[in-house]
Design a protein around this motif. Structure first.
Motif, PDB file in Angstrom:
ATOM      1  N   MET A 180     -37.682 -31.628 -28.299  1.00 17.00           N
ATOM      2  CA  MET A 180     -37.207 -30.602 -27.369  1.00 17.00           C
ATOM      3  C   MET A 180     -38.293 -29.569 -27.093  1.00 17.00           C
ATOM      4  SD  MET A 180     -33.196 -29.953 -28.344  1.00 17.00           S
ATOM      5  CE  MET A 180     -33.551 -29.357 -30.008  1.00 17.00           C
ATOM      6  N   ARG A 181     -39.043 -29.205 -28.127  1.00 14.07           N
ATOM      7  CA  ARG A 181     -40.078 -28.183 -27.950  1.00 14.07           C
ATOM      8  C   ARG A 181     -41.194 -28.672 -27.026  1.00 14.07           C
ATOM      9  NH1 ARG A 181     -44.385 -25.320 -30.813  1.00 14.07           N
ATOM     10  NH2 ARG A 181     -43.932 -23.084 -30.736  1.00 14.07           N
ATOM     11  N   SER A 182     -41.420 -29.984 -26.973  1.00  8.56           N
ATOM     12  CA  SER A 182     -42.481 -30.515 -26.110  1.00  8.56           C
ATOM     13  C   SER A 182     -42.185 -30.298 -24.630  1.00  8.56           C
ATOM     14  CB  SER A 182     -42.673 -32.013 -26.378  1.00  8.56           C
ATOM     15  OG  SER A 182     -41.535 -32.760 -25.963  1.00  8.56           O
ATOM     16  N   VAL A 183     -40.921 -30.037 -24.293  1.00 12.16           N
ATOM     17  CA  VAL A 183     -40.550 -29.820 -22.891  1.00 12.16           C
ATOM     18  C   VAL A 183     -41.171 -28.533 -22.353  1.00 12.16           C
ATOM     19  CG1 VAL A 183     -38.576 -29.536 -21.311  1.00 12.16           C
ATOM     20  CG2 VAL A 183     -38.452 -31.175 -23.170  1.00 12.16           C
ATOM     21  N   GLN A 184     -41.656 -27.667 -23.242  1.00  9.28           N
ATOM     22  CA  GLN A 184     -42.352 -26.465 -22.775  1.00  9.28           C
ATOM     23  C   GLN A 184     -43.532 -26.842 -21.879  1.00  9.28           C
ATOM     24  OE1 GLN A 184     -45.009 -24.444 -25.671  1.00  9.28           O
ATOM     25  NE2 GLN A 184     -44.313 -25.994 -27.148  1.00  9.28           N
ATOM     26  N   TYR A 185     -44.210 -27.958 -22.208  1.00 10.76           N
ATOM     27  CA  TYR A 185     -45.370 -28.375 -21.412  1.00 10.76           C
ATOM     28  C   TYR A 185     -44.942 -28.836 -20.016  1.00 10.76           C
ATOM     29  CZ  TYR A 185     -47.431 -28.268 -26.048  1.00 10.76           C
ATOM     30  OH  TYR A 185     -47.840 -27.867 -27.297  1.00 10.76           O
ATOM     31  N   VAL A 186     -43.750 -29.401 -19.931  1.00  7.59           N
ATOM     32  CA  VAL A 186     -43.208 -29.773 -18.622  1.00  7.59           C
ATOM     33  C   VAL A 186     -42.976 -28.519 -17.788  1.00  7.59           C
ATOM     34  CG1 VAL A 186     -41.262 -30.836 -17.426  1.00  7.59           C
ATOM     35  CG2 VAL A 186     -42.137 -31.861 -19.536  1.00  7.59           C
TER      36      VAL A 186
END
Length: 313
Positions: free
Chosen positions: A28-34
């Motif tokens: 979920m935290r990787s969606v920050q890059y999106v």
């Protein structure tokens, strides 16, 4: 890359492996890059609109009102996506499904409208978005109950409204691009979709022998609702009111002149009056044309040329 990181991610660290609660949070935290990618993308469109007068995906604005609207829209989305990215980075994951879903809609829209732009970036961040959605929907499986305390119902409500509106807008744009809904501008006959041509034929608006030069429909969901087109021999204006279809065929030999009554704008079509000559059965007929990309003027220029050619005979 360490052995531990290899277990946690795949595909050049784009895909998060989920085997426990920590994997859920990492995904979920990787969606920050999106979100940050969307910030950059919309900021780039804003800059292009300022410098070139058009974006990578849309036609140039028809007037200053539309230009200011698009500038406000793109810059506003840039700020919003930046804010959502910061929230996700700080462990507030309520916006994850909205940002990830938004990215996937963007990918589909770009494939249809401008497939030559942003291909690699779209694939990379599309993979991250799908990985983030997997994390979001795996919360219950891995017992991530603490996320409930981090929810912001205001964010969820605003995100739902904004996401639904954005999805509806993108879907409407896609249906226009693929030729299901009428285009919002004057189009040449060669660019008119076969679906619309068949609709005109089926409704008896267009004859099999007719060749359309320019076409415009003000219908929202169907070209049969109303519009007009030029052929080599006549102007055809049609409208459907309360289920009754009226078709007016105006041969160029019976048209005297064309008058602009109201110049259109961002949300308004231009209004023209078509005056008949001594051989016509009508005094005048009203006609509406969209102004995007100067389409109304292109349509009128061709109409006036036909009228002048017949007067010269």
């Amino acid at each position: 890359m360490t052995v531990e990181s290899e277990k946690r991610t795949r595909f050049f660290r784009l895909w998060t492996v989920i085997t426990d609660a920590q994997g859920v949070f990492r995904a979920m935290r990787s969606v920050q890059y999106v979100a940050f990618y969307l910030t950059f993308s919309y900021l780039l469109q804003t800059i292009l609109l300022l410098l070139q007068g058009e974006t990578q995906y849309t036609s140039p604005p028809a007037n200053s009102e539309q230009l200011y609207f698009e500038l406000g829209l793109y810059s506003g989305i840039s700020v919003l996506s930046l804010w959502l990215g910061v929230r996700i980075r700080n462990g507030k994951y309520g916006a994850v499904p909205y940002v990830a879903g938004w990215m996937l809609v963007e990918i589909v829209f770009s494939i249809v409208t401008a497939p030559w732009y942003g291909g690699v970036g779209a694939v990379i961040f599309g993979v991250i978005a799908v990985s983030g959605l997997r994390g979001w929907f795996s919360r219950k499986k891995y017992g991530v109950a603490s996320l409930a305390r981090k929810r912001s119902w205001l964010l969820i409500g605003c995100g739902t409204v904004f996401g639904s509106a954005l999805l509806a807008l993108c879907a409407f744009g896609l249906l226009i691009e693929v030729g299901v809904f009428p285009d919002l501008k004057v189009v040449s006959g060669e660019n008119l979709s076969s679906y619309h041509i068949q609709t005109l034929l089926d409704r008896g608006i267009l004859d099999e022998s007719d060749s359309i030069e320019y076409f415009y429909s003000y219908g929202l969901f169907s070209v049969a609702d109303g519009g007009q087109f030029l052929t080599p021999t006549k102007l055809v204006i049609y409208e459907e009111i309360e289920g009754v279809l009226s078709v007016y065929e105006l041969p160029y030999s019976k048209i005297d002149s064309v008058e602009l009554v109201t110049q259109g704008g961002f949300l308004e079509d231009s209004l023209y009056l078509i005056y008949g000559n001594s051989r016509s059965e009508w005094e005048y007929v009203a006609m509406f044309l969209g102004v995007e990309n100067g389409g109304d003027q292109t349509f009128i220029d061709r109409l006036n040329k036909h009228i002048a050619d017949y007067k010269a005979i």
